[in-house]
Design a protein around this motif. Structure first.
Motif, PDB file in Angstrom:
ATOM      1  N   HIS A  74      87.006 -27.246   8.786  1.00  0.00           N
ATOM      2  CA  HIS A  74      87.925 -26.506   7.914  1.00  0.00           C
ATOM      3  C   HIS A  74      88.752 -27.401   6.999  1.00  0.00           C
ATOM      4  O   HIS A  74      89.706 -26.930   6.385  1.00  0.00           O
ATOM      5  CB  HIS A  74      88.875 -25.639   8.754  1.00  0.00           C
ATOM      6  CG  HIS A  74      88.225 -24.407   9.293  1.00  0.00           C
ATOM      7  ND1 HIS A  74      87.120 -24.458  10.099  1.00  0.00           N
ATOM      8  CD2 HIS A  74      88.503 -23.088   9.130  1.00  0.00           C
ATOM      9  CE1 HIS A  74      86.758 -23.224  10.417  1.00  0.00           C
ATOM     10  NE2 HIS A  74      87.578 -22.381   9.843  1.00  0.00           N
ATOM     11  N   GLY A 130      96.800 -22.459  16.172  1.00  0.00           N
ATOM     12  CA  GLY A 130      96.897 -21.560  15.023  1.00  0.00           C
ATOM     13  C   GLY A 130      96.353 -20.174  15.304  1.00  0.00           C
ATOM     14  O   GLY A 130      96.087 -19.809  16.459  1.00  0.00           O
ATOM     15  N   THR A 131      96.184 -19.399  14.242  1.00  0.00           N
ATOM     16  CA  THR A 131      95.679 -18.032  14.384  1.00  0.00           C
ATOM     17  C   THR A 131      94.237 -17.891  13.916  1.00  0.00           C
ATOM     18  O   THR A 131      93.579 -16.919  14.256  1.00  0.00           O
ATOM     19  CB  THR A 131      96.519 -17.046  13.548  1.00  0.00           C
ATOM     20  OG1 THR A 131      96.794 -17.649  12.305  1.00  0.00           O
ATOM     21  CG2 THR A 131      97.783 -16.650  14.245  1.00  0.00           C
ATOM     22  N   VAL A 135      89.128 -22.450  13.390  1.00  0.00           N
ATOM     23  CA  VAL A 135      89.679 -23.796  13.114  1.00  0.00           C
ATOM     24  C   VAL A 135      89.456 -24.698  14.332  1.00  0.00           C
ATOM     25  O   VAL A 135      89.605 -24.273  15.474  1.00  0.00           O
ATOM     26  CB  VAL A 135      91.180 -23.701  12.754  1.00  0.00           C
ATOM     27  CG1 VAL A 135      91.885 -25.038  12.918  1.00  0.00           C
ATOM     28  CG2 VAL A 135      91.363 -23.187  11.341  1.00  0.00           C
ATOM     29  N   GLY A 136      89.099 -25.944  14.084  1.00  0.00           N
ATOM     30  CA  GLY A 136      88.888 -26.905  15.169  1.00  0.00           C
ATOM     31  C   GLY A 136      90.213 -27.416  15.712  1.00  0.00           C
ATOM     32  O   GLY A 136      91.128 -27.731  14.948  1.00  0.00           O
TER      33      GLY A 136
HETATM   34  C1  LIG Z   1      90.998 -20.520   7.289  1.00  0.00           C
HETATM   35  C2  LIG Z   1      91.923 -21.625   7.721  1.00  0.00           C
HETATM   36  C3  LIG Z   1      92.997 -21.318   8.538  1.00  0.00           C
HETATM   37  C4  LIG Z   1      93.877 -22.320   8.931  1.00  0.00           C
HETATM   38  N1  LIG Z   1      94.936 -22.005   9.732  1.00  0.00           N
HETATM   39  C5  LIG Z   1      95.792 -22.972  10.124  1.00  0.00           C
HETATM   40  C6  LIG Z   1      96.901 -22.691  10.979  1.00  0.00           C
HETATM   41  O1  LIG Z   1      97.114 -21.549  11.414  1.00  0.00           O
HETATM   42  N2  LIG Z   1      97.735 -23.723  11.318  1.00  0.00           N
HETATM   43  C7  LIG Z   1      97.538 -24.992  10.860  1.00  0.00           C
HETATM   44  O2  LIG Z   1      98.320 -25.876  11.195  1.00  0.00           O
HETATM   45  N3  LIG Z   1      96.485 -25.286  10.083  1.00  0.00           N
HETATM   46  C8  LIG Z   1      95.622 -24.319   9.701  1.00  0.00           C
HETATM   47  N4  LIG Z   1      94.568 -24.639   8.890  1.00  0.00           N
HETATM   48  C9  LIG Z   1      94.387 -26.036   8.479  1.00  0.00           C
HETATM   49  C10 LIG Z   1      93.630 -26.781   9.564  1.00  0.00           C
HETATM   50  O3  LIG Z   1      94.523 -27.151  10.593  1.00  0.00           O
HETATM   51  C11 LIG Z   1      93.005 -28.051   8.981  1.00  0.00           C
HETATM   52  O4  LIG Z   1      92.113 -27.695   7.957  1.00  0.00           O
HETATM   53  C12 LIG Z   1      92.293 -28.849  10.059  1.00  0.00           C
HETATM   54  O5  LIG Z   1      92.066 -30.148   9.580  1.00  0.00           O
HETATM   55  C13 LIG Z   1      90.989 -28.205  10.438  1.00  0.00           C
HETATM   56  O6  LIG Z   1      90.392 -28.861  11.500  1.00  0.00           O
HETATM   57  P1  LIG Z   1      88.827 -28.695  11.747  1.00  0.00           P
HETATM   58  O7  LIG Z   1      88.498 -29.445  12.953  1.00  0.00           O
HETATM   59  O8  LIG Z   1      88.463 -27.268  11.664  1.00  0.00           O
HETATM   60  O9  LIG Z   1      88.251 -29.359  10.427  1.00  0.00           O
HETATM   61  P2  LIG Z   1      87.275 -30.571  10.147  1.00  0.00           P
HETATM   62  O10 LIG Z   1      86.940 -30.404   8.707  1.00  0.00           O
HETATM   63  O11 LIG Z   1      86.159 -30.631  11.106  1.00  0.00           O
HETATM   64  O12 LIG Z   1      88.184 -31.837  10.370  1.00  0.00           O
HETATM   65  C14 LIG Z   1      89.387 -32.055   9.676  1.00  0.00           C
HETATM   66  C15 LIG Z   1      89.663 -33.561   9.626  1.00  0.00           C
HETATM   67  O13 LIG Z   1      89.701 -34.071  10.956  1.00  0.00           O
HETATM   68  C16 LIG Z   1      88.661 -35.017  11.154  1.00  0.00           C
HETATM   69  N5  LIG Z   1      88.047 -34.802  12.459  1.00  0.00           N
HETATM   70  C17 LIG Z   1      87.360 -33.712  12.887  1.00  0.00           C
HETATM   71  N6  LIG Z   1      86.907 -33.918  14.128  1.00  0.00           N
HETATM   72  C18 LIG Z   1      87.328 -35.135  14.497  1.00  0.00           C
HETATM   73  C19 LIG Z   1      87.152 -35.914  15.670  1.00  0.00           C
HETATM   74  N7  LIG Z   1      86.461 -35.458  16.703  1.00  0.00           N
HETATM   75  N8  LIG Z   1      87.707 -37.138  15.705  1.00  0.00           N
HETATM   76  C20 LIG Z   1      88.412 -37.619  14.659  1.00  0.00           C
HETATM   77  N9  LIG Z   1      88.588 -36.941  13.516  1.00  0.00           N
HETATM   78  C21 LIG Z   1      88.056 -35.706  13.441  1.00  0.00           C
HETATM   79  C22 LIG Z   1      87.680 -34.798  10.030  1.00  0.00           C
HETATM   80  O14 LIG Z   1      86.947 -35.971   9.732  1.00  0.00           O
HETATM   81  C23 LIG Z   1      88.578 -34.338   8.903  1.00  0.00           C
HETATM   82  O15 LIG Z   1      89.162 -35.439   8.256  1.00  0.00           O
HETATM   83  C24 LIG Z   1      93.669 -23.657   8.497  1.00  0.00           C
HETATM   84  C25 LIG Z   1      92.578 -23.962   7.690  1.00  0.00           C
HETATM   85  C26 LIG Z   1      91.722 -22.964   7.295  1.00  0.00           C
HETATM   86  C27 LIG Z   1      90.580 -23.308   6.396  1.00  0.00           C
END
Ligand SMILES: Cc1cc2nc3c(=O)[nH]c(=O)nc-3n(C[C@H](O)[C@H](O)[C@H](O)COP(=O)(O)OP(=O)(O)OC[C@H]3O[C@@H](n4cnc5c(N)ncnc54)[C@H](O)[C@@H]3O)c2cc1C
Length: 487
Positions: A74, A130-131, A135-136
């Motif tokens: 995300h 989060g909600t 999201v990861g």
């Molecule tokens: C629809 C939507 C809803 C959201 N809602 C919220 C919310 O309610 N609250 C909030 O605070 N944020 C929210 N966000 C923002 C979200 O927290 C960030 O986008 C977060 O970075 C997403 O994490 P991910 O693992 O899904 O993304 P990814 O794109 O997989 O990772 C994000 C970053 O972390 C790094 N990363 C991933 N996995 C690892 C790992 N295993 N080790 C080291 N680095 C890693 C990636 O390289 C990248 O730089 C939202 C985003 C979206 C798109």
């Protein structure tokens, strides 16, 4: 050729799977949530263990390939993918282990929000996250982690107690208060992808056995500016059990924009009516509609995002077979406010939404709210978030009142012209409200166009983060356009 051969050899030794560009599912596996980023990685390694991550890092060092980690995919800025990179996809690391005394949970780095809440629900416990169901947790924690429990229990990163991470030398490190404490400090708000590949995280658990009431409170658009002014005071003044966010959002051309407040109250549902009345009194106008439903904590994400969908459909389309959550292009600017905005700033926000609503390129006649809406989203971020010292973790914005997002969304099939118009809408509004902004920004909403981003994301904690980066990744093996430069 040597790289391709090396990747084939890697595929033979990993316990997980390497997805090659020639594989039938490559076009799904290479995608992330934000359709702005259509990249072609060299390969996607779906790791099954920390040993797999070590092997990928060995391969990448030998063949001089950039490695990026991906959890939920995300990243607003597309930093979990890239052309020619190796994506370390941790989505198979999904183990969930609750400690015997039920105070902690050990989560594999592939955990995402909804499955984590569901796994913990039999214990009536949760982590503060989060909600958004998809999201990861790893990416969320790395940026801080805002959510409906934040005012009550703090950020996601505030309840992190231990991390297992494979560093730039391929070593598996443990980070916690007693082991690699500097690294542990950096992993709480220092951003994903900077220090290594996280393979597991342990969190303190919090009780969520109370009823949760989700209310959507709509006001007439004509009162939008007044709603924002009143919400700023109200949202801060209500008890920590009440989280809320305000949205000014474009709608179908014939409908006109909407001014909505989403509120989630953890506690006796009978109190919610009183809070809504207080808000209405502060606005000076009755809401045009109030919808409230009381349920269990575990239903909050589906209530927000997956109404009317079957559980197997509550995933992002294109990324997950059968997923029905629409995937679109997205661009957002953010600002972290430490105090209420004055009316001139609020009026600029309202006027920009009205302007977008009138623009046929941004608000087409066949408008779809999931893929065409532009919005101002303002989330409360005070309470327990502010009870931690600025230098106690890498997340520096402990004096926050709210996080403001100016967000443009457009169809994944949108033309260059539509994309440019959407980027301009958010960018120009962000410039226009410069006098009212703090200049701090939320790393979770990472923005490739943000200038002075190191200061905006890290503030007073930047220097220490750069030192820790130099200590754990001196040759900048883990790098991307917004990664922390080593000191
Ligand atoms: C629809 C939507 C809803 C959201 N809602 C919220 C919310 O309610 N609250 C909030 O605070 N944020 C929210 N966000 C923002 C979200 O927290 C960030 O986008 C977060 O970075 C997403 O994490 P991910 O693992 O899904 O993304 P990814 O794109 O997989 O990772 C994000 C970053 O972390 C790094 N990363 C991933 N996995 C690892 C790992 N295993 N080790 C080291 N680095 C890693 C990636 O390289 C990248 O730089 C939202 C985003 C979206 C798109």
């Amino acid at each position: 050729m040597a790289r391709a051969d090396g990747l084939r050899k890697l595929a033979e030794v990993v316990q997980g799977r390497v997805v090659f560009p020639s594989d039938l599912d490559y076009d799904r596996e290479r995608l992330i949530w934000n359709a702005r980023f259509e990249t072609r990685p060299l390969g996607v390694v779906k790791v099954a263990s920390s040993e797999d991550v070590r092997r990928v890092i060995g391969f990448a060092r030998q063949h001089d390939v950039r490695v990026v980690a991906r959890n939920g995919g995300h990243s607003f800025g597309g930093y979990s993918t890239g052309d020619g990179v190796i994506v370390v996809d941790v989505s198979r690391l999904t183990d969930v282990e609750v400690s015997e005394d039920r105070s902690r949970v050990h989560l594999g780095a592939g955990a995402t929000v909804l499955p984590t809440y569901q796994a913990l629900w039999p214990h009536k416990l949760a982590i503060t996250a989060g909600t958004c169901p998809t999201v990861g947790i790893t990416g969320l924690t790395a940026g801080g982690g805002l959510g409906v429990l934040g005012r009550l229990y703090g950020l996601t990163c505030d309840s992190l107690t231990h991390v297992e991470i494979v560093d730039a030398d391929g070593e598996l490190l443990h980070a916690g208060e007693d082991r690699n404490p500097d690294l542990f400090w950096a992993l709480r708000g220092g951003g994903g992808g900077n220090f290594g590949v996280v393979v597991s995280q342990t969190f303190r658990l919090v009780p969520v056995d109370m009823p949760f009431t989700h209310s959507t409170i709509a006001f007439p658009w004509q009162r939008a500016a007044r709603v924002v002014t009143a919400w700023q005071e109200w949202a801060h003044g209500v008890p920590g059990e009440l989280w809320s966010a305000l949205m000014l959002e474009t709608q179908a051309p014939e409908a006109g924009p909407s001014a909505l407040i989403e509120a989630v109250y953890a506690g006796d549902p009978a109190r919610v009516g009183g809070f809504v009345d207080e808000l209405a009194a502060a606005v000076g106008t009755a809401p045009s509609e109030v919808k409230s439903s009381t349920s269990e904590f575990v239903t909050v994400p589906t209530d927000f995002y997956c109404k009317g969908l079957r559980p197997e459909e509550c995933h992002t389309e294109d990324l997950f077979p059968g997923g029905k959550l629409p995937r679109s292009a997205y661009y957002a600017k953010s600002d972290i406010a430490t105090g209420p905005w004055p009316s001139a700033g609020i009026e600029a926000l309202v006027a920009a939404v009205e302007e977008r609503q009138r623009d046929p390129l941004l608000t087409p006649t066949d408008f779809d709210p999931h893929t065409d809406a532009g919005k101002i989203l303002i989330e409360i971020a005070d309470g327990a978030v502010g009870s931690v010292a600025t230098d106690a973790t890498a997340f520096p914005h402990r004096d926050a009142l709210f996080v403001l997002q100016i967000a443009s969304r457009w169809r994944k099939t949108g033309s260059q012209e539509v994309a440019a118009a959407n980027m301009s809408w958010a960018g120009e509004l962000y410039s226009e409200v410069e006098p009212y902004r703090s200049g701090s920004a939320y790393l979770g909403y990472i923005d490739p166009e943000l200038e002075d981003w190191e200061q905006a994301y890290y503030g007073a904690n930047l220097a220490r983060l750069r030192q820790i980066k130099a200590q754990y990744d001196p040759d900048n093996f883990f790098r991307f356009a917004r990664s922390i430069p080593p000191a």
